[in-house]
Scaffold this motif. Structure first.
Motif, PDB file in Angstrom:
ATOM      1  N   HIS A 294       0.542 -17.709  -6.487  1.00  0.00           N
ATOM      2  CA  HIS A 294       1.833 -18.018  -7.098  1.00  0.00           C
ATOM      3  C   HIS A 294       2.991 -17.243  -6.466  1.00  0.00           C
ATOM      4  O   HIS A 294       4.135 -17.407  -6.878  1.00  0.00           O
ATOM      5  CB  HIS A 294       1.777 -17.727  -8.602  1.00  0.00           C
ATOM      6  N   VAL A 295       2.697 -16.392  -5.471  1.00  0.00           N
ATOM      7  CA  VAL A 295       3.742 -15.627  -4.784  1.00  0.00           C
ATOM      8  C   VAL A 295       3.645 -15.935  -3.291  1.00  0.00           C
ATOM      9  O   VAL A 295       2.609 -15.704  -2.673  1.00  0.00           O
ATOM     10  CB  VAL A 295       3.589 -14.103  -5.014  1.00  0.00           C
ATOM     11  N   GLY A 296       4.728 -16.443  -2.728  1.00  0.00           N
ATOM     12  CA  GLY A 296       4.693 -16.856  -1.329  1.00  0.00           C
ATOM     13  C   GLY A 296       4.500 -15.716  -0.351  1.00  0.00           C
ATOM     14  O   GLY A 296       3.678 -15.785   0.556  1.00  0.00           O
ATOM     15  N   ASP A 297       5.236 -14.623  -0.516  1.00  0.00           N
ATOM     16  CA  ASP A 297       5.187 -13.481   0.398  1.00  0.00           C
ATOM     17  C   ASP A 297       5.228 -12.218  -0.451  1.00  0.00           C
ATOM     18  O   ASP A 297       6.301 -11.753  -0.840  1.00  0.00           O
ATOM     19  CB  ASP A 297       6.364 -13.537   1.378  1.00  0.00           C
ATOM     20  N   VAL A 298       4.054 -11.681  -0.764  1.00  0.00           N
ATOM     21  CA  VAL A 298       3.966 -10.533  -1.679  1.00  0.00           C
ATOM     22  C   VAL A 298       4.714  -9.332  -1.122  1.00  0.00           C
ATOM     23  O   VAL A 298       5.465  -8.654  -1.837  1.00  0.00           O
ATOM     24  CB  VAL A 298       2.489 -10.166  -1.958  1.00  0.00           C
ATOM     25  N   ASP A 299       4.524  -9.057   0.171  1.00  0.00           N
ATOM     26  CA  ASP A 299       5.128  -7.879   0.783  1.00  0.00           C
ATOM     27  C   ASP A 299       6.653  -7.936   0.697  1.00  0.00           C
ATOM     28  O   ASP A 299       7.309  -6.991   0.259  1.00  0.00           O
ATOM     29  CB  ASP A 299       4.685  -7.779   2.245  1.00  0.00           C
ATOM     30  N   ARG A 300       7.231  -9.063   1.083  1.00  0.00           N
ATOM     31  CA  ARG A 300       8.683  -9.216   1.027  1.00  0.00           C
ATOM     32  C   ARG A 300       9.176  -9.185  -0.417  1.00  0.00           C
ATOM     33  O   ARG A 300      10.209  -8.582  -0.728  1.00  0.00           O
ATOM     34  CB  ARG A 300       9.099 -10.524   1.699  1.00  0.00           C
ATOM     35  N   THR A 301       8.415  -9.808  -1.315  1.00  0.00           N
ATOM     36  CA  THR A 301       8.832  -9.904  -2.710  1.00  0.00           C
ATOM     37  C   THR A 301       8.858  -8.544  -3.391  1.00  0.00           C
ATOM     38  O   THR A 301       9.812  -8.207  -4.106  1.00  0.00           O
ATOM     39  CB  THR A 301       7.902 -10.858  -3.482  1.00  0.00           C
ATOM     40  N   VAL A 302       7.828  -7.734  -3.185  1.00  0.00           N
ATOM     41  CA  VAL A 302       7.783  -6.427  -3.844  1.00  0.00           C
ATOM     42  C   VAL A 302       8.855  -5.508  -3.274  1.00  0.00           C
ATOM     43  O   VAL A 302       9.496  -4.739  -4.015  1.00  0.00           O
ATOM     44  CB  VAL A 302       6.380  -5.784  -3.757  1.00  0.00           C
ATOM     45  N   LYS A 303       9.100  -5.570  -1.966  1.00  0.00           N
ATOM     46  CA  LYS A 303      10.130  -4.721  -1.380  1.00  0.00           C
ATOM     47  C   LYS A 303      11.521  -5.137  -1.866  1.00  0.00           C
ATOM     48  O   LYS A 303      12.386  -4.290  -2.115  1.00  0.00           O
ATOM     49  CB  LYS A 303      10.047  -4.781   0.147  1.00  0.00           C
ATOM     50  N   SER A 304      11.721  -6.435  -2.031  1.00  0.00           N
ATOM     51  CA  SER A 304      12.995  -6.925  -2.550  1.00  0.00           C
ATOM     52  C   SER A 304      13.188  -6.477  -3.989  1.00  0.00           C
ATOM     53  O   SER A 304      14.278  -6.040  -4.380  1.00  0.00           O
ATOM     54  CB  SER A 304      13.038  -8.458  -2.458  1.00  0.00           C
ATOM     55  N   PHE A 305      12.124  -6.564  -4.799  1.00  0.00           N
ATOM     56  CA  PHE A 305      12.225  -6.137  -6.197  1.00  0.00           C
ATOM     57  C   PHE A 305      12.542  -4.648  -6.287  1.00  0.00           C
ATOM     58  O   PHE A 305      13.421  -4.235  -7.048  1.00  0.00           O
ATOM     59  CB  PHE A 305      10.921  -6.431  -6.949  1.00  0.00           C
ATOM     60  N   GLU A 306      11.826  -3.832  -5.517  1.00  0.00           N
ATOM     61  CA  GLU A 306      12.057  -2.385  -5.560  1.00  0.00           C
ATOM     62  C   GLU A 306      13.479  -2.052  -5.102  1.00  0.00           C
ATOM     63  O   GLU A 306      14.124  -1.162  -5.654  1.00  0.00           O
ATOM     64  CB  GLU A 306      11.030  -1.673  -4.687  1.00  0.00           C
ATOM     65  N   SER A 307      13.986  -2.776  -4.112  1.00  0.00           N
ATOM     66  CA  SER A 307      15.347  -2.563  -3.652  1.00  0.00           C
ATOM     67  C   SER A 307      16.357  -2.921  -4.754  1.00  0.00           C
ATOM     68  O   SER A 307      17.324  -2.202  -4.992  1.00  0.00           O
ATOM     69  CB  SER A 307      15.624  -3.413  -2.412  1.00  0.00           C
TER      70      SER A 307
ATOM     71  N   VAL B 103      10.141 -12.289 -11.212  1.00  0.00           N
ATOM     72  CA  VAL B 103       9.566 -11.682 -10.006  1.00  0.00           C
ATOM     73  C   VAL B 103       8.663 -10.515 -10.382  1.00  0.00           C
ATOM     74  O   VAL B 103       7.553 -10.366  -9.850  1.00  0.00           O
ATOM     75  CB  VAL B 103      10.683 -11.218  -9.048  1.00  0.00           C
ATOM     76  N   PHE B 104       9.119  -9.669 -11.321  1.00  0.00           N
ATOM     77  CA  PHE B 104       8.325  -8.514 -11.742  1.00  0.00           C
ATOM     78  C   PHE B 104       6.953  -8.960 -12.240  1.00  0.00           C
ATOM     79  O   PHE B 104       5.917  -8.435 -11.805  1.00  0.00           O
ATOM     80  CB  PHE B 104       9.060  -7.738 -12.841  1.00  0.00           C
ATOM     81  N   TYR B 105       6.931  -9.942 -13.135  1.00  0.00           N
ATOM     82  CA  TYR B 105       5.652 -10.370 -13.696  1.00  0.00           C
ATOM     83  C   TYR B 105       4.804 -11.153 -12.703  1.00  0.00           C
ATOM     84  O   TYR B 105       3.566 -11.104 -12.762  1.00  0.00           O
ATOM     85  CB  TYR B 105       5.865 -11.147 -14.994  1.00  0.00           C
ATOM     86  N   ASN B 106       5.424 -11.858 -11.780  1.00  0.00           N
ATOM     87  CA  ASN B 106       4.643 -12.503 -10.729  1.00  0.00           C
ATOM     88  C   ASN B 106       3.893 -11.461  -9.899  1.00  0.00           C
ATOM     89  O   ASN B 106       2.773 -11.702  -9.445  1.00  0.00           O
ATOM     90  CB  ASN B 106       5.550 -13.337  -9.819  1.00  0.00           C
ATOM     91  N   LEU B 107       4.509 -10.300  -9.727  1.00  0.00           N
ATOM     92  CA  LEU B 107       3.885  -9.238  -8.933  1.00  0.00           C
ATOM     93  C   LEU B 107       2.806  -8.480  -9.704  1.00  0.00           C
ATOM     94  O   LEU B 107       1.754  -8.152  -9.157  1.00  0.00           O
ATOM     95  CB  LEU B 107       4.955  -8.251  -8.464  1.00  0.00           C
ATOM     96  N   VAL B 108       3.039  -8.181 -10.983  1.00  0.00           N
ATOM     97  CA  VAL B 108       2.183  -7.217 -11.688  1.00  0.00           C
ATOM     98  C   VAL B 108       1.120  -7.840 -12.590  1.00  0.00           C
ATOM     99  O   VAL B 108       0.209  -7.132 -13.032  1.00  0.00           O
ATOM    100  CB  VAL B 108       3.027  -6.240 -12.536  1.00  0.00           C
TER     101      VAL B 108
END
Length: 372
Positions: free
Chosen positions: A33-46, A70-75
């Motif tokens: 359900h997340v296209g690019d986890v690495d980019r997504t988590v770095k964007s969220f943290e930023s 985005v937060f819940y998609n990641l965690v």
């Protein structure tokens, strides 16, 4: 004809096969359900790793729908792996398991909704109940079963993946009389005075404007109906002039996608009252005087917390699991960074709990005054 020792390459291949087989039995960490986890988590943290006094924070708050999803998609995979399907804390007695306390707390909230319990009245009235920010449906299923499916529960959630999983888990358990709505709890797609009762378990901590949120919940609740909410609030020990205290709560917010800074118990109760509610009672369910033997942050401290995955050793085991999985390209790049972020969340919760700066369980029993 002697014993043949496998080569290092064969041993690596066997290890990879074993790791892959383990993952096949674990219906998590796929991140389809997340296209690019690495980019997504770095964007969220930023987006979230900001001070509270910047224009960036105002921009972040205006995009709360996106950042919460985005937060819940990641965690969510990590929450289900390490916590369960009910994404909230629960007060615990000694000699009570973690999951027993979760279910007991959910049943306790159900008992406070002000609904009758007898079969005849429930079946006659078909009471409508709203679950605000229902997640993957842990509390919904517990409360639906508590009432023996004799009430209609509507869960609203902003995360599409949560709706998908909730529907799947409800179907697997044969849960009846529940429906899911993809939407924002600040814009509930129901008419005025629709629900007989409403509850939320730590969901409105993602609200950037609690007064607006409480007003919307008030709008859809019938006169005389109850709203039971578990709020994150700052406690008396919190000092807004103490830089360390401010930083701890900033980190709680940044690593949990929430907005606790500035939310004292007093201000939260005022928002509820300004929205129109009568606050019948409020209690910190984790205070020992309210019969919680185990502090909320104990789940991150050691064995007494009841969750190995929440302990320091357990968190590092999960960190190593995600690191190895990424290195072998069996887990999406960025999975390990999500675990690192959540380890930061655990640390901030421990610090806030030890200093009694915050409670995740200021349980408020509210009522919409009956029409005159």
């Amino acid at each position: 004809g002697g014993l043949r020792i496998p080569s290092s390459q064969q041993m690596i291949q066997w290890f990879v096969s074993l790791f892959r087989a383990f993952l096949s039995f674990l219906p998590l960490f796929g991140y389809q359900h997340v296209g690019d986890v690495d980019r997504t988590v770095k964007s969220f943290e930023s987006d979230f790793n900001k001070s509270l006094d910047t224009k960036d924070d105002i921009a972040r708050r205006s995009a709360y729908q996106k950042t919460t999803e985005v937060f819940y998609n990641l965690v969510t995979d990590f929450y289900e792996w390490g916590w369960g399907q009910s994404f909230h804390f629960a007060p615990r007695y000694e000699n009570e398991t973690f999951h027993e306390s979760i279910t007991r707390y959910e049943h306790y909230v159900a008992s406070l909704l002000g609904l009758p319990m007898d079969k005849k009245t429930l079946e006659k009235n078909n009471y409508q109940v709203l679950d605000v920010g229902c997640g993957v449906g842990g509390p919904m299923r517990a409360i639906a079963k508590f009432f023996k499916y004799r009430i209609k529960i509507t869960g609203i959630n902003i995360t599409q993946e949560h709706i998908r999983r909730c529907l799947k888990y409800n179907a697997a358990q044969g849960v009846q009389n529940c429906e899911l709505v993809l939407g924002d709890f600040n814009k509930i797609p129901r008419p005025d005075n629709f629900f007989d009762a409403i509850y939320d378990f730590e969901a409105t901590l993602h609200s950037t404007d609690r007064l607006t949120t409480f007003k919307e919940i008030y709008r859809v609740l019938k006169p005389g109906g109850r709203y039971i909410t578990a709020q994150y609030t700052l406690l008396d020990a919190y000092d807004p002039n103490n830089a360390s205290h401010v930083d701890i709560i900033r980190r709680v917010d940044n690593t949990n996608g929430c907005y606790c800074s500035g939310q004292t118990t007093k201000s939260t109760l005022k928002f509820l009252e300004d929205a129109g509610f009568k606050v019948i009672s409020n209690e910190d369910v984790f205070d020992k005087s309210n019969h919680s033997d185990i502090p909320f942050h104990e789940v991150f401290e050691g064995a007494r917390g009841g969750r190995f995955t929440g302990t320091k050793v357990g968190m590092w085991c999960t960190w190593l699991f995600t690191y190895v999985g990424e290195s072998l390209r069996l887990l999406p790049k960025g999975t390990n960074e999500v675990q690192t972020m959540l380890m930061g969340a655990c640390t901030s919760f421990k610090e806030a709990g030890r200093l009694k700066l915050l409670t995740p369980g200021m349980l408020c029993v509210c009522e919409k005054p009956a029409a005159k």
